[in-house]
Design an enzyme around this catalytic site. Structure first.
Site, short mmCIF file in Angstrom:
data_model
loop_
_atom_site.label_atom_id
_atom_site.label_comp_id
_atom_site.label_asym_id
_atom_site.label_seq_id
_atom_site.Cartn_x
_atom_site.Cartn_y
_atom_site.Cartn_z
N GLY A 48 0.81 -1.22 0.00
CA GLY A 48 0.00 0.00 0.00
C GLY A 48 0.84 1.26 0.00
O GLY A 48 0.56 2.22 -0.73
N CYS A 49 1.89 1.26 0.80
CA CYS A 49 2.75 2.45 0.89
C CYS A 49 3.52 2.67 -0.41
O CYS A 49 3.76 3.80 -0.81
CB CYS A 49 3.69 2.33 2.09
SG CYS A 49 2.78 2.31 3.66
N THR A 50 3.88 1.57 -1.07
CA THR A 50 4.55 1.69 -2.37
C THR A 50 3.60 2.28 -3.39
O THR A 50 3.97 3.19 -4.15
CB THR A 50 5.08 0.32 -2.83
OG1 THR A 50 6.06 -0.13 -1.89
CG2 THR A 50 5.69 0.39 -4.21
N ALA A 53 3.20 6.02 -2.63
CA ALA A 53 4.42 6.77 -2.97
C ALA A 53 4.56 6.91 -4.48
O ALA A 53 4.92 7.99 -4.98
CB ALA A 53 5.65 6.09 -2.37
#
Length: 158
Positions: A48-50, A53
């Site tokens: 999710g964070c990738t 970003a």
């Protein structure tokens, strides 16, 4: 457990001076005169964070055209952030808040729901900070996917 603080439009943005992914430091006061999008995410190199970003990376040109600087903040170490930046060709600064004091000051660390359980952790959040260091908008519990597109619409950039 106590409810985290929630920032709102008109509140002063809590200042910070944190280590960055490139071995330097970044302080909010050094960005005065610029509009800043500070986004808080739980952990570098997770799916999710990738996605989030990379969405910021892919929208960076239009955000910069509208005079916004993007800064990502997480409790990850500067070394892990450097790997994240390199692996995903991120072109904006990532700052490390290892003790979570800045995340807490922004209301982006505290109780949250994770798979039906209440846990302590980073609350995925985004803050739009004006050139004077005032919160223009604060978004809490945002989704990793689709948030940048919604943010662009909210800022009338589409």
């Amino acid at each position: 457990m106590t409810e985290p603080v929630r920032l709102a439009a008109g509140d002063p943005a809590p200042d910070f001076d944190l280590p960055t992914d490139d071995g330097g430091r970044l302080a909010l006061k050094d960005l005065r005169g610029e509009k800043v999008i500070l986004y808080a995410y739980p952990a570098a190199m997770t799916p999710g964070c990738t996605k989030q970003a990379c969405d910021f990376r892919d929208s960076l040109a239009s955000l910069q055209k509208a005079d916004y600087r993007v800064v990502g903040i997480s409790p990850d170490s500067p070394a892990k952030l450097a790997k994240f930046r390199e692996r995903d060709a991120l072109t904006f600064p990532l700052v490390s808040d290892a003790d979570k004091s800045v995340l807490t000051a922004y209301g982006a660390f505290g109780e949250k729901q994770n798979y039906g359980r209440t846990v302590q952790g980073v609350i995925r959040s985004t803050f739009v900070i004006d050139a004077d260091g005032t919160i223009e908008r604060a978004f809490y519990n945002v989704k990793a996917t689709g948030h940048v597109a919604k943010l662009r619409r909210d800022l009338n950039l589409d």
